[in-house]
Write a protein that holds these residues in place. Structure first.
Motif, PDB file in Angstrom:
ATOM      1  N   ARG A 193      28.454 -15.962  17.108  1.00 14.99           N
ATOM      2  CA  ARG A 193      28.191 -16.811  16.197  1.00 14.99           C
ATOM      3  C   ARG A 193      26.861 -16.645  15.247  1.00 14.99           C
ATOM      4  O   ARG A 193      26.700 -16.676  14.018  1.00 14.99           O
ATOM      5  N   HIS A 194      25.815 -16.182  16.062  1.00 16.96           N
ATOM      6  CA  HIS A 194      24.670 -15.609  15.570  1.00 16.96           C
ATOM      7  C   HIS A 194      24.767 -14.662  14.653  1.00 16.96           C
ATOM      8  O   HIS A 194      24.067 -14.760  13.478  1.00 16.96           O
ATOM      9  N   MET A 218      37.054  -6.516  10.795  1.00 12.03           N
ATOM     10  CA  MET A 218      38.144  -7.671  11.253  1.00 12.03           C
ATOM     11  C   MET A 218      37.811  -8.928  10.418  1.00 12.03           C
ATOM     12  O   MET A 218      36.718  -9.424  10.229  1.00 12.03           O
ATOM     13  N   GLU A 219      38.724  -9.318   9.707  1.00  8.66           N
ATOM     14  CA  GLU A 219      38.555 -10.535   8.656  1.00  8.66           C
ATOM     15  C   GLU A 219      39.778 -11.721   9.214  1.00  8.66           C
ATOM     16  O   GLU A 219      40.923 -11.133   9.478  1.00  8.66           O
ATOM     17  N   ILE A 220      39.369 -12.907   9.601  1.00  9.80           N
ATOM     18  CA  ILE A 220      40.122 -13.876  10.068  1.00  9.80           C
ATOM     19  C   ILE A 220      39.999 -14.859   8.877  1.00  9.80           C
ATOM     20  O   ILE A 220      38.999 -15.353   8.627  1.00  9.80           O
ATOM     21  N   LYS A 246      46.534 -11.123  19.352  1.00  6.23           N
ATOM     22  CA  LYS A 246      46.592 -10.109  18.432  1.00  6.23           C
ATOM     23  C   LYS A 246      45.138  -9.720  17.972  1.00  6.23           C
ATOM     24  O   LYS A 246      45.049  -8.827  17.157  1.00  6.23           O
ATOM     25  N   ASN A 247      44.238 -10.473  18.365  1.00  5.25           N
ATOM     26  CA  ASN A 247      42.889 -10.305  18.076  1.00  5.25           C
ATOM     27  C   ASN A 247      41.812 -10.652  18.981  1.00  5.25           C
ATOM     28  O   ASN A 247      42.420 -11.913  19.934  1.00  5.25           O
ATOM     29  N   PRO A 248      40.534 -10.218  19.094  1.00  7.47           N
ATOM     30  CA  PRO A 248      39.862 -10.799  20.102  1.00  7.47           C
ATOM     31  C   PRO A 248      39.299 -12.202  19.889  1.00  7.47           C
ATOM     32  O   PRO A 248      38.884 -12.789  20.757  1.00  7.47           O
ATOM     33  N   PHE A 249      39.490 -12.659  18.720  1.00  5.84           N
ATOM     34  CA  PHE A 249      39.040 -13.717  18.109  1.00  5.84           C
ATOM     35  C   PHE A 249      39.591 -15.251  18.823  1.00  5.84           C
ATOM     36  O   PHE A 249      39.159 -16.114  19.241  1.00  5.84           O
ATOM     37  N   LYS A 305      32.675  -4.245  13.620  1.00  3.60           N
ATOM     38  CA  LYS A 305      33.164  -3.719  14.907  1.00  3.60           C
ATOM     39  C   LYS A 305      32.469  -3.872  16.007  1.00  3.60           C
ATOM     40  O   LYS A 305      33.164  -4.112  17.227  1.00  3.60           O
ATOM     41  N   GLU A 306      30.983  -3.893  15.915  1.00  2.00           N
ATOM     42  CA  GLU A 306      30.351  -4.120  17.204  1.00  2.00           C
ATOM     43  C   GLU A 306      30.434  -5.518  17.746  1.00  2.00           C
ATOM     44  O   GLU A 306      29.987  -5.716  18.765  1.00  2.00           O
ATOM     45  N   ASP A 307      30.961  -6.630  16.887  1.00  2.00           N
ATOM     46  CA  ASP A 307      31.101  -8.134  17.366  1.00  2.00           C
ATOM     47  C   ASP A 307      31.917  -8.201  18.561  1.00  2.00           C
ATOM     48  O   ASP A 307      31.551  -9.016  19.301  1.00  2.00           O
ATOM     49  N   TYR A 308      32.849  -7.475  18.824  1.00  2.00           N
ATOM     50  CA  TYR A 308      33.777  -7.494  19.555  1.00  2.00           C
ATOM     51  C   TYR A 308      34.426  -6.131  20.317  1.00  2.00           C
ATOM     52  O   TYR A 308      34.576  -5.153  19.580  1.00  2.00           O
ATOM     53  N   SER A 309      34.370  -5.856  21.743  1.00  2.00           N
ATOM     54  CA  SER A 309      34.820  -4.749  22.231  1.00  2.00           C
ATOM     55  C   SER A 309      36.125  -4.355  22.248  1.00  2.00           C
ATOM     56  O   SER A 309      36.999  -5.283  22.525  1.00  2.00           O
TER      57      SER A 309
END
Length: 284
Positions: A31-32, A1-3, A145-148, A65-69
C-alpha cells in the motif's frame, strides 16, 4: 503487473485506503508503494488514497516486480489440466487422484502446480496455491492467478466462506446422517498420520450425510466446518468406517482412495459473482 477491477454497482461508498486495507487485504508495504509511486487510478484518473469511490467505479493498480515475490516453478504438461472455472483472477481445476498438489522443493516436478504453471505460462500468468488436496484425493481445487488476490482467497478459506463438498465411500454401513466433532492432533509415533486427540488436539467438525448404502460399503457426502489435515479420513476411521482405499488409515487394497472434492462454491471477492463448480462425474 496491473490489476483492473470494476466495483459492483451496489458496492458501498468508501475510500481507496479503506478498500485496499480492509477489503482487499493489500499488505502495508505494498500500500505504501502504491501511494508513494502514485500507482492507483480511478476511472482512468490518477487518484489519492483519500479519494471516495463508489459502485461502478473502475480501479486500476500498477505493481512493480519487487512488490510481490514469486517462486519459480518448473513447467509441466499443460494438456493434463482440466479447467472447471477460470477468470482473470483465479482458476479452479479438477485434480486427478494420486497427484500431489504442489512440489516440496523448487526442483520437484510431476505435481498439479507444475502442470498448471505450464497451462498459465501461455497467458503470461502464474499459479498461487490457495488450499491443498491430499495426494490421494481428487476433485475441485482453487488457485489464485496473481499474488494480489491470494490473501483474499486465503482469508475466505479461513473464514469458511468457500464451500467444499466431498464424496466418499467408506467400509461398512452407516445408518444415519451425523456430525463428527472429535478433536484431531498429530500422531506422535507416525509423522504422516493424524489421530483423535480429545485432550490436546484441535477442534474438528465434519458433517456426514448418506447418499447410498451398499452391501459392504456406504456412499456418503462430507462437508467440513474446519480444515484439519486428513480431517475426513481420521474422523471416519475413528467411527470404524475408514475410507475405501485409504493408504494410511486402513489396510484393505483398492484401486484408489475413494475421496473426491465434488463441489466448490464461492462468491468472487471483486465482482460478487456466485461461482458454483462441480467436478463431475465424481465417484458415482
Amino acid at each position: 503487473m496491473e490489476i483492473t477491477i470494476t466495483l459492483p454497482a451496489d458496492h458501498s461508498a468508501t475510500t481507496i485506503q479503506e478498500l485496499l486495507e480492509k477489503e482487499w487485504l493489500v499488505p502495508r508495504k505494498v500500500r505504501h508503494f502504491l501511494r508513494t509511486r502514485k500507482n492507483v487510478w480511478v476511472n482512468a484518473q490518477l487518484a489519492p488514497f483519500h479519494s471516495e469511490i463508489r459502485g461502478g467505479d473502475t480501479i486500476t493498480l500498477h505493481f512493480e516486480k519487487e512488490d510481490y515475490s514469486h517462486q519459480e516453478i518448473i513447467l509441466g504438461n499443460a494438456k493434463k489440466i482440466q479447467v472447471l472455472y477460470e477468470d482473470e483472477q483465479l482458476v479452479i481445476v479438477n485434480k486427478p487422484a494420486g497427484l500431489k498438489t504442489h512440489p516440496n522443493d523448487v526442483k520437484e516436478t510431476g505435481t498439479l502446480l507444475n502442470d498448471l504453471a505450464a497451462y498459465l505460462a501461455s497467458k503470461k500468468q502464474k499459479p498461487y496455491v490457495v488450499h491443498r488436496l491430499d495426494q490421494e484425493t481428487s476433485g475441485a481445487i482453487l488457485f489464485a492467478k496473481n499474488p494480489f488476490i491470494l490473501p483474499i482467497l486465503s482469508q475466505l478459506i479461513e473464514q469458511k466462506k468457500i464451500y467444499r463438498r466431498y464424496q466418499a465411500v467408506v467400509w461398512g454401513k452407516l445408518t444415519k446422517d451425523l456430525t463428527i466433532t472429535k478433536k484431531i492432533g498429530r500422531d506422535r509415533h507416525n509423522r504422516r498420520k493424524q489421530v483423535i486427540d480429545e485432550r490436546n488436539g484441535k477442534t474438528a467438525i465434519t458433517h456426514v450425510s448418506i447418499a447410498k448404502s451398499l452391501p459392504t460399503q456406504t456412499q456418503i457426502y462430507c462437508v467440513l466446518s474446519t480444515g484439519r489435515t486428513h480431517q475426513i479420513r481420521v474422523h471416519l476411521e475413528s467411527l470404524g468406517h475408514p475410507i475405501v482405499g485409504d493408504p494410511l488409515y486402513q489396510s484393505r487394497p483398492a484401486k484408489r482412495m475413494m475421496l473426491h472434492a465434488i463441489e466448490l462454491h464461492l462468491t468472487h471477492p471483486f465482482t460478487q459473482e456466485r461461482i458454483l463448480v462441480r467436478a463431475a462425474p465424481g465417484l458415482w
